[in-house]
Every structure is written in structure tokens, then in C-alpha cells.
Design a protein around this motif. Structure first.
Motif, short mmCIF file in Angstrom:
data_model
loop_
_atom_site.label_atom_id
_atom_site.label_comp_id
_atom_site.label_asym_id
_atom_site.label_seq_id
_atom_site.Cartn_x
_atom_site.Cartn_y
_atom_site.Cartn_z
N ILE A 107 0.82 -1.22 0.00
CA ILE A 107 0.00 0.00 0.00
C ILE A 107 0.85 1.27 0.00
CG2 ILE A 107 -0.28 0.28 2.52
CD1 ILE A 107 -3.26 1.01 1.87
N THR A 108 2.07 1.22 0.52
CA THR A 108 2.87 2.46 0.60
C THR A 108 3.20 3.02 -0.79
OG1 THR A 108 3.76 1.71 2.71
CG2 THR A 108 4.88 3.54 1.63
N PRO A 109 3.79 2.25 -1.71
CA PRO A 109 3.98 2.81 -3.05
C PRO A 109 2.66 3.01 -3.80
CG PRO A 109 4.72 0.52 -2.96
CD PRO A 109 4.45 0.93 -1.55
N ALA A 110 1.63 2.24 -3.45
CA ALA A 110 0.33 2.45 -4.10
C ALA A 110 -0.27 3.80 -3.74
CB ALA A 110 -0.63 1.32 -3.73
N LEU A 111 0.00 4.29 -2.54
CA LEU A 111 -0.48 5.62 -2.15
C LEU A 111 0.05 6.70 -3.09
CD1 LEU A 111 -0.09 5.53 1.74
CD2 LEU A 111 -2.23 5.44 0.45
N ILE A 112 1.28 6.52 -3.56
CA ILE A 112 1.91 7.53 -4.41
C ILE A 112 1.17 7.66 -5.74
CG2 ILE A 112 4.10 8.22 -5.49
CD1 ILE A 112 5.55 6.48 -3.43
N VAL A 113 0.44 6.63 -6.15
CA VAL A 113 -0.30 6.66 -7.41
C VAL A 113 -1.14 7.93 -7.55
CG1 VAL A 113 -2.21 5.55 -8.66
CG2 VAL A 113 -0.34 4.16 -7.74
N GLY A 114 -1.72 8.38 -6.43
CA GLY A 114 -2.60 9.53 -6.49
C GLY A 114 -1.96 10.81 -6.98
N ALA A 115 -0.63 10.88 -6.93
CA ALA A 115 0.06 12.11 -7.34
C ALA A 115 0.25 12.19 -8.84
CB ALA A 115 1.43 12.20 -6.66
N TYR A 116 0.29 11.06 -9.53
CA TYR A 116 0.69 11.09 -10.94
C TYR A 116 -0.36 10.53 -11.89
CZ TYR A 116 2.46 6.36 -9.61
OH TYR A 116 2.60 5.09 -9.13
N VAL A 117 -1.55 10.24 -11.39
CA VAL A 117 -2.59 9.69 -12.26
C VAL A 117 -2.87 10.62 -13.44
CG1 VAL A 117 -3.75 8.32 -10.49
CG2 VAL A 117 -4.33 10.74 -10.74
N GLU A 118 -3.35 10.04 -14.52
CA GLU A 118 -3.83 10.73 -15.73
C GLU A 118 -2.73 11.23 -16.66
OE1 GLU A 118 -8.23 12.11 -14.94
OE2 GLU A 118 -6.87 13.61 -14.12
N GLU A 172 4.63 9.58 5.73
CA GLU A 172 5.59 10.63 5.38
C GLU A 172 6.36 10.25 4.13
OE1 GLU A 172 9.33 13.27 7.09
OE2 GLU A 172 9.02 11.24 7.85
N THR A 173 6.85 9.02 4.05
CA THR A 173 7.64 8.63 2.89
C THR A 173 6.81 8.70 1.61
OG1 THR A 173 7.13 6.28 3.24
CG2 THR A 173 9.15 7.13 4.23
N ALA A 174 5.61 8.13 1.63
CA ALA A 174 4.76 8.15 0.43
C ALA A 174 4.33 9.57 0.08
CB ALA A 174 3.54 7.27 0.63
N GLY A 175 3.99 10.37 1.09
CA GLY A 175 3.54 11.74 0.83
C GLY A 175 4.62 12.60 0.21
N LEU A 176 5.84 12.53 0.73
CA LEU A 176 6.94 13.31 0.17
C LEU A 176 7.29 12.84 -1.24
CD1 LEU A 176 9.33 13.74 3.22
CD2 LEU A 176 8.07 15.54 2.03
N ALA A 177 7.33 11.53 -1.44
CA ALA A 177 7.63 11.01 -2.78
C ALA A 177 6.57 11.47 -3.78
CB ALA A 177 7.70 9.48 -2.74
N ALA A 178 5.31 11.47 -3.36
CA ALA A 178 4.23 11.92 -4.23
C ALA A 178 4.40 13.38 -4.62
CB ALA A 178 2.88 11.72 -3.53
N LEU A 179 4.73 14.22 -3.65
CA LEU A 179 4.91 15.64 -3.93
C LEU A 179 6.06 15.87 -4.91
CD1 LEU A 179 3.90 18.51 -3.03
CD2 LEU A 179 5.80 18.50 -1.40
N ILE A 180 7.16 15.15 -4.71
CA ILE A 180 8.33 15.32 -5.58
C ILE A 180 8.01 14.87 -7.01
CG2 ILE A 180 10.69 14.52 -5.99
CD1 ILE A 180 10.86 14.29 -2.84
N ILE A 181 7.35 13.73 -7.15
CA ILE A 181 7.00 13.26 -8.50
C ILE A 181 6.06 14.25 -9.17
CG2 ILE A 181 5.78 11.47 -9.80
CD1 ILE A 181 6.81 9.43 -7.81
N ALA A 182 5.10 14.79 -8.43
CA ALA A 182 4.17 15.77 -9.00
C ALA A 182 4.91 16.99 -9.52
CB ALA A 182 3.13 16.17 -7.96
#
Length: 393
Positions: A107-118, A172-182
């Protein structure tokens, strides 16, 4: 082995897997355009499959192997080497502990999905997620949960960081990774399209709420009063955050939305996660009540003021929620300020460095973002050759 503990963690393992499949997939899938819903399902499902195999091969041993350096667990338990049905981890069969922790690695890397969808390339999703889980998530697990450098007796002294179920390790790890990818991806061509199916969002959020009982309650690793309290405070925080998010929306915009209500649920769940083993019901109401407003304001900050297209608000809800809950452990006197803030800072720096390095590395071999035509037509038909809704059939 304790039979009651084993039975409960078997259930908890199923509940945490249920959070990703189908909970997170539906929650995220309902928030995107109709032409991209299958791509979200595909990303969540494929990540679950890949992380399971990688956790068996290398992730588990990096996180929970017997390495003595404090930085990683070594490679002694690759492919569960030496682990049998009779091996124990505390009062549990070790293979069950492996499976329970595997669902967290899913689920941790799956959370990051929300940042880069579409707008993201599918090859990038799988390659980045696999490497990130092994090189970022698994080492942090070892540092905090695997007896590593941030546990009791580590770099923060006798009392190490308190993170019951993953405020730092997961959110924290998933949230920060998501922000950086976005930030690296840049915004979507069309950021104003509303969620195509709020019903999916509500159903997915409800599944996440139920699954979170396994996430937090299971982290007690026993069938006892601690697990019961973790489940209770988890529920209360989610309820409080749902209502304060909706109330804040009503005050600011004149209407409380159903998507807002259930997003508040997730904010409350993320915020109580690190504290769920250390606080009682009243503290849970306080954490959830604040989280519903705090995370909503961070959504507005990231989306409208910073103009970062973290599409489904992963950082503002999960990242900020997990960080907030981690700090509240110290506020309520259940943890050391030095350990709580120090761990947040060190893990934040580590996550940022590893995430940027992996984006650069993976981006050198595969496209980070799809082309403009693919984005316009939608990832479902362009990348996967299918449509979620065929109105002509």
C-alpha cells in the motif's frame, strides 16, 4: 506461538490488503476522469503484484533481516531463506509476520499513485515503485520497526521514535515522494475536470476505513486490549476528521461535499496511524478534529497557492496527516520531542534524496510522462486498450 494472536493477524493481513485492493483503487479511481479510471485500477493492481514478489525476494530481509549495522537488515532472509512454517516472530509464525508486513509494502507505493494519475507512463510506475520500495521504504522500516538506528537505544537514546503503524514509515515517505513526483511531472493539461464517479470515492473510502482496523489494530501484533484500543481510537479519529472537514467546507464555501467528507475520513485515519498505539479516545478526537481542517488547508496550499498538481492530494492528506500524528505523540507526552522531530527530519531528507535519484535514474530509461495526445485521449484506451464504460454495447 499464540493461537489468538495468529488468528487476529491473519484477519488483519487480509484487511490491509483489502485497503489497496479494492479500497484505494476505487477511492483513487473515482476521483479521476472516466477515461483514466482503468489505468488507476491497473496501477494499483500491478503494484500489489510486483511489491509482493519484491518483498519476498529482497524487501523483507532489508527491513527485518538480522543485520547488525542498524541501517539495513542484510540479505540473509532473501526469498524467506531459513523461514519455515514453524519459525516464530514473537508469538506469531514468521511467515505470517512476513505476509502482514508485505501488505504494508504494497500500500505504501500504491499511495503515491494519487500524485501522478492521468499523465504518467506505466513502465515508469512499475520500475519506480519497485526500486523505491526496496531502496527507500524497506530501509526506513528497518530503522524504525526492525530494531535499526531510530529504535529504542539508537541514535535518539534509550527512547527511540514512536511510530505505531506508519506515520513516518508509510505516510511521510509516500507523501513526500508523491509531492516530488508531482513537481517533476508538471500539471495535467486539464486540472479542472471534477471526479467522474463520487460513488466510487465513497465506497473506496469506506473500504479503507474498515481495512484500517487491520492496519492499526494489527500493528499491535497481538489479540489484546492494545489492539482493541488502537481500533477504537482509529475509528474515532476518522469520524472526527470527517465532520470537521465537512464543517470547514461549509463555512468556507457554503456547501459540504461528499468527496470532502470522505477525504476527511482518510485525513483522520492517516493522522491517528502513528499515535494509535499510544493515545486514548479523547486524544483521538483532538487529533482527528484538527486533522480535518489542517489537511484541507494544506490541500488548498499545495493545489492553489503553490500550483503543484499532486492530483489526488497525497502529500496534503497522507503526508501531512502522518507528520501531524507523529508530532502529536510528543505533544501528548507519549514520545520524545527529539526522537519524533529528528526522525521526521532524517526520514524526510532520505526520502527526498532517494526519490529524486530514482526519478532521474528511471527517467533515463523510460518516459516519466505520456505524450500530449495520449493524455488527451486518456490512459485507458491509449495505454491499456480498454474503456471502463462502453455506452454502445
Amino acid at each position: 506461538m499464540n493461537g489468538a494472536d495468529t488468528a487476529w493477524i491473519i484477519v488483519a493481513t487480509a484487511l490491509v490488503l483489502f485497503m489497496t485492493l479494492p479500497g484505494l483503487a476505487l477511492f483513487y479511481g473515482g476521483l479521476v476522469r472516466a477515461r483514466n479510471v482503468l489505468s488507476v485500477f491497473m496501477q494499483c493492481y500491478a503494484i500489489a503484484c510486483l511489491m509482493s514478489i519484491l518483498w519476498l525476494a529482497f524487501g523483507y530481509t532489508i527491513a527485518f533481516g538480522p543485520g547488525e549495522s542498524g541501517y539495513w537488515g542484510g540479505l540473509d532472509k532473501m526469498f524467506l531463506n531459513g523461514v519455515t512454517a514453524d519459525s516464530l516472530s514473537g508469538t506469531l509464525p514468521e511467515v505470517l509476520f512476513f505476509a502482514f508486513q508485505m501488505t504494508f509494502a504494497i500500500i505504501t507505493p500504491a499511495l503515491i499513485v494519487g500524485a501522478y494519475v492521468e499523465r504518467v507512463g506505466f513502465a515508469f510506475v512499475l520500475t519506480f515503485s519497485g526500486l523505491w520500495m526496496l531502496l527507500c521504504y524497506a530501509p526506513v522500516v528497518h530503522w524504525i520497526w526492525g530494531g535499526g538506528i531510530m529504535a529504542d537505544g539508537g541514535i535518539f537514546g534509550e527512547i527511540g521514535v514512536k511510530d505505531f503503524a506508519g506515520g513516518i514509515v508509510v505516510h511521510e515517505t509516500a507523501g513526500l515522494a508523491a509531492l516530488i513526483i508531482a513537481i517533476f511531472l508538471g500539471p495535467r493539461k486539464n486540472r479542472t475536470t471534477p471526479p467522474h464517479n463520487p460513488g466510487y470515492v465513497v465506497i473506496g473510502a469506506a473500504m479503507l476505513w474498515v481495512g484500517w482496523f487491520g492496519f492499526n489494530g494489527g500493528s499491535q501484533l497481538a489479540a489484546d486490549g492494545g489492539a482493541a484500543m488502537a481500533i477504537t481510537v482509529t475509528h474515532l479519529s476518522a469520524a472526527a476528521a470527517s465532520l470537521t472537514w465537512a464543517l470547514w467546507e461549509k463555512i468556507k464555501y457554503g456547501k459540504a461535499s461528499v468527496v470532502g467528507l470522505v477525504t476527511g475520513t482518510i485525513a483522520g485515519l492517516a493522522s491517528i496511524t502513528p499515535a494509535s498505539g499510544f493515545v486514548g479516545p479523547v486524544e483521538a478526537l483532538i487529533i482527528g478534529g484538527i486533522a480535518g481542517i489542517l489537511c484541507q488547508e494544506l490541500v488548498n496550499l499545495v493545489r492553489n497557492k503553490l500550483k503543484i498538481d499532486d492530483t489526488l492530494d497525497v502529500f496534503a492528506v497522507h503526508g501531512v496527516g502522518g507528520i501531524f500524528g507523529t508530532v502529536m505523540i510528543a505533544v501528548f507526552g507519549e514520545g520524545s520531542w527529539l526522537a519524533q522531530l529528528g526522525a521526521l527530519a532524517l526520514v524526510g531528507i532520505f526520502t527526498t534524496v532517494v526519490t529524486i535519484a530514482l526519478i532521474k535514474l528511471v527517467g533515463a530509461f523510460t518516459s516519466l510522462r505520456v505524450d500530449a495526445e495520449t493524455e488527451t485521449n486518456g490512459l485507458d484506451i491509449s495505454v491499456h486498450g480498454e474503456r471502463a464504460y462502453d455506452m454502445t454495447s
